[in-house]
Design a protein around this motif. Structure first.
Motif, short mmCIF file in Angstrom:
data_model
loop_
_atom_site.label_atom_id
_atom_site.label_comp_id
_atom_site.label_asym_id
_atom_site.label_seq_id
_atom_site.Cartn_x
_atom_site.Cartn_y
_atom_site.Cartn_z
N GLU A 180 11.98 -9.23 -3.03
CA GLU A 180 11.50 -8.18 -3.92
C GLU A 180 10.07 -8.47 -4.37
OE1 GLU A 180 14.53 -9.50 -3.86
OE2 GLU A 180 15.96 -8.37 -5.11
N SER A 181 9.80 -9.74 -4.68
CA SER A 181 8.44 -10.12 -5.08
C SER A 181 7.45 -9.89 -3.93
CB SER A 181 8.42 -11.59 -5.50
OG SER A 181 9.22 -11.81 -6.64
N ASP A 182 7.89 -10.20 -2.71
CA ASP A 182 7.03 -9.98 -1.55
C ASP A 182 6.69 -8.50 -1.40
OD1 ASP A 182 7.14 -12.68 -0.93
OD2 ASP A 182 8.62 -12.45 0.67
N LEU A 183 7.69 -7.64 -1.53
CA LEU A 183 7.46 -6.21 -1.34
C LEU A 183 6.58 -5.65 -2.45
CD1 LEU A 183 7.96 -3.76 0.37
CD2 LEU A 183 10.19 -3.46 -0.72
N GLU A 184 6.75 -6.14 -3.65
CA GLU A 184 5.86 -5.76 -4.75
C GLU A 184 4.42 -6.15 -4.43
OE1 GLU A 184 4.51 -4.71 -8.72
OE2 GLU A 184 6.35 -4.20 -7.64
N ALA A 185 4.23 -7.35 -3.88
CA ALA A 185 2.89 -7.81 -3.52
C ALA A 185 2.30 -6.96 -2.40
CB ALA A 185 2.94 -9.28 -3.10
N PHE A 186 3.14 -6.54 -1.46
CA PHE A 186 2.67 -5.66 -0.38
C PHE A 186 2.12 -4.36 -0.95
CE2 PHE A 186 3.80 -1.91 2.15
CZ PHE A 186 2.97 -2.11 3.26
N VAL A 187 2.87 -3.74 -1.84
CA VAL A 187 2.44 -2.46 -2.43
C VAL A 187 1.13 -2.64 -3.19
CG1 VAL A 187 3.03 -0.65 -4.06
CG2 VAL A 187 4.78 -1.56 -2.52
N GLN A 188 1.02 -3.71 -3.95
CA GLN A 188 -0.20 -3.95 -4.72
C GLN A 188 -1.40 -4.20 -3.82
OE1 GLN A 188 0.62 -7.15 -7.46
NE2 GLN A 188 1.95 -5.89 -8.75
N ALA A 189 -1.17 -4.81 -2.65
CA ALA A 189 -2.27 -5.13 -1.75
C ALA A 189 -2.69 -3.95 -0.89
CB ALA A 189 -1.87 -6.31 -0.85
N VAL A 190 -1.71 -3.14 -0.45
CA VAL A 190 -1.97 -2.11 0.55
C VAL A 190 -2.10 -0.72 -0.06
CG1 VAL A 190 -1.05 -1.03 2.64
CG2 VAL A 190 -0.85 -3.50 2.33
N LEU B 273 18.26 -0.48 -0.55
CA LEU B 273 19.15 -0.07 -1.64
C LEU B 273 19.03 -1.02 -2.82
CD1 LEU B 273 21.41 1.76 -2.69
CD2 LEU B 273 23.05 0.31 -1.46
N ARG B 274 18.94 -2.31 -2.54
CA ARG B 274 18.76 -3.31 -3.60
C ARG B 274 17.45 -3.07 -4.34
NH1 ARG B 274 20.58 -8.91 -3.32
NH2 ARG B 274 19.49 -10.23 -4.85
N PHE B 275 16.37 -2.86 -3.59
CA PHE B 275 15.05 -2.67 -4.19
C PHE B 275 15.03 -1.39 -5.03
CE2 PHE B 275 10.57 -1.60 -4.38
CZ PHE B 275 9.96 -2.84 -4.56
N ALA B 276 15.73 -0.37 -4.56
CA ALA B 276 15.73 0.92 -5.26
C ALA B 276 16.40 0.84 -6.63
CB ALA B 276 16.43 1.98 -4.41
N ALA B 277 17.18 -0.21 -6.85
CA ALA B 277 17.84 -0.41 -8.14
C ALA B 277 17.16 -1.49 -8.97
CB ALA B 277 19.30 -0.78 -7.93
N SER B 278 16.07 -2.05 -8.46
CA SER B 278 15.42 -3.19 -9.13
C SER B 278 14.37 -2.72 -10.13
CB SER B 278 14.76 -4.10 -8.08
OG SER B 278 13.56 -3.51 -7.59
N GLU B 279 13.79 -3.67 -10.81
CA GLU B 279 12.72 -3.36 -11.76
C GLU B 279 11.46 -2.85 -11.07
OE1 GLU B 279 11.19 -6.86 -13.74
OE2 GLU B 279 11.74 -8.12 -12.03
N ARG C 51 11.48 -0.48 -8.73
CA ARG C 51 11.86 0.77 -8.07
C ARG C 51 10.77 1.83 -8.09
NH1 ARG C 51 16.68 2.21 -12.17
NH2 ARG C 51 16.76 -0.06 -12.16
N SER C 52 9.93 1.83 -9.14
CA SER C 52 8.92 2.88 -9.28
C SER C 52 7.79 2.73 -8.27
CB SER C 52 8.34 2.86 -10.69
OG SER C 52 7.68 1.63 -10.97
N ARG C 53 7.76 1.64 -7.51
CA ARG C 53 6.71 1.44 -6.52
C ARG C 53 6.80 2.46 -5.38
NH1 ARG C 53 2.29 -0.95 -8.39
NH2 ARG C 53 2.76 -2.91 -9.48
N PHE C 54 7.98 3.05 -5.18
CA PHE C 54 8.16 4.08 -4.16
C PHE C 54 8.73 5.33 -4.81
CE2 PHE C 54 8.13 0.09 -1.85
CZ PHE C 54 7.31 0.38 -0.78
N ASN C 55 8.38 6.47 -4.25
CA ASN C 55 8.85 7.75 -4.79
C ASN C 55 10.24 8.12 -4.31
OD1 ASN C 55 5.60 8.25 -4.06
ND2 ASN C 55 6.21 8.71 -6.17
N SER C 56 10.63 7.60 -3.14
CA SER C 56 11.94 7.94 -2.59
C SER C 56 12.38 6.85 -1.61
CB SER C 56 11.89 9.30 -1.88
OG SER C 56 10.95 9.28 -0.81
#
Length: 326
Positions: free
Chosen positions: A132-142, A161-167, A169-174
């Motif tokens: 989850e931390s990795d994916l958050e870093a990806f969004v912030q970088a790209v 599905l796990r990420f969509a329920a995490s803190e 989640r707002s990094r993606f719209n759908s």
């Protein structure tokens, strides 16, 4: 009963459970399943000659993680899709789907999740929650253009599905789940995922107990092995350590996981899926109180969901609907 006997009984009451725990961890690991042709063979016909080069971003621990970027090839560009591959795989496996989405006007990113492909040590991550931390870093970088959809296939769908329920989640719209792994306890789960994975249940139980005590020393030990042929084992990820196996999936309470998702979500799967009973997906979602669209494609198997033109078209249409709903 004398004092010596009481001491012996007390010693046995402690040592026997510890011995059982040690034996479970040492000898309770997974075996190597026989190669599964329906998973290994379909990629032989895929043209990878136009595969984009690997790009990287920096994770919070400083590790460079890999992804591939596909520019939209349609006249009009609309948002983005970030793709998460299935178990053992890498960004390469999502190449046909990425091209189909790019042709529909989306900017597409296909990730090498840590522990796969060119991202880190195969089969290993540092701790549960690192993905989850990795994916958050990806969004912030790209900064994927909005509306942004996160889509995952198989185990990757479970992680989405796990990420969509995490803190985060707002990094993606759908969110789009492609024949997702839900849980080993879910009604749609075939034994051993249809022969694709062998899980060392005794070792997992032992490691869960140790982790509950704060002991993470043995989390690198393999707990899952995949039905790869010898050639595929050389470039894919043949086994998962405990941390990766526990992170690259939904939360353990999968029904609560589904209920916690508060953004548009859809599911696409094939009726001939060898890994899961896909005809039970809709009832799982409805039981958790969600009205997500669940589309089952006739005569489409597990891997063909990411390769066959009719399946790719269905995913493109679902992304378009999700972008409109976001």
């Amino acid at each position: 009963m004398n004092h010596r006997h009481r001491m012996l009984i007390a010693l046995l009451s402690v040592s026997l459970p510890l011995l059982g725990l040690a034996l479970a961890i040492i000898f309770g690991g997974p075996s190597r399943p026989a190669p599964m042709g329906s998973i290994n063979d379909p990629f032989k016909s895929v043209d990878f000659s136009d595969l984009p080069p690997i790009s990287t971003f920096q994770a919070p621990d400083g590790q460079l993680l890999a992804y591939r970027e596909y520019a939209p090839t349609a006249a009009q560009s609309t948002g983005s899709v970030t793709l998460v591959h299935g178990s053992s795989a890498s960004s390469n496996s999502m190449h046909p789907m990425a091209k189909a989405l790019a042709a529909a006007g989306h900017r597409v990113y296909a990730l090498d999740i840590r522990g796969h492909g060119a991202s880190g040590i195969k089969g290993q991550i540092g701790f549960i929650g690192q993905l989850e931390s990795d994916l958050e870093a990806f969004v912030q970088a790209v900064h994927p253009p909005a509306p942004a959809t996160l889509a995952g296939f198989s185990s990757g769908g479970g992680f989405v599905l796990r990420f969509a329920a995490s803190e985060h989640r707002s990094r993606f719209n759908s969110y789009l789940l492609l024949s997702p792994f839900i849980s080993q306890d879910a009604p749609n789960q075939r034994p051993d995922s249809g022969g694709w994975a062998n899980v060392g249940v005794p070792r997992i139980v032992g490691l869960v107990m140790l982790n509950a005590l704060g002991v993470h020393t043995f989390n690198h030990l393999p707990v899952t092995r995949f039905a790869l042929n010898d050639k595929a084992r050389s470039f894919l990820t043949p086994e998962y350590g405990f941390n990766l196996a526990m992170n690259f999936r939904p939360l353990s309470d999968f029904e609560a996981n589904i209920r916690s998702v508060d953004r548009p979500c859809a599911i696409v799967a094939g009726t001939d899926d060898e890994a899961f009973y896909t005809n039970k997906l809709e009832s799982i979602v409805r039981s958790a109180g969600k009205d997500w669209p669940v589309q089952l494609l006739p005569e489409i198997g597990h891997i063909p969901l990411t390769l066959e033109p009719t399946a790719l078209d269905a995913s493109v249409r679902q992304v378009r609907k999700l972008h409109h709903a976001a």
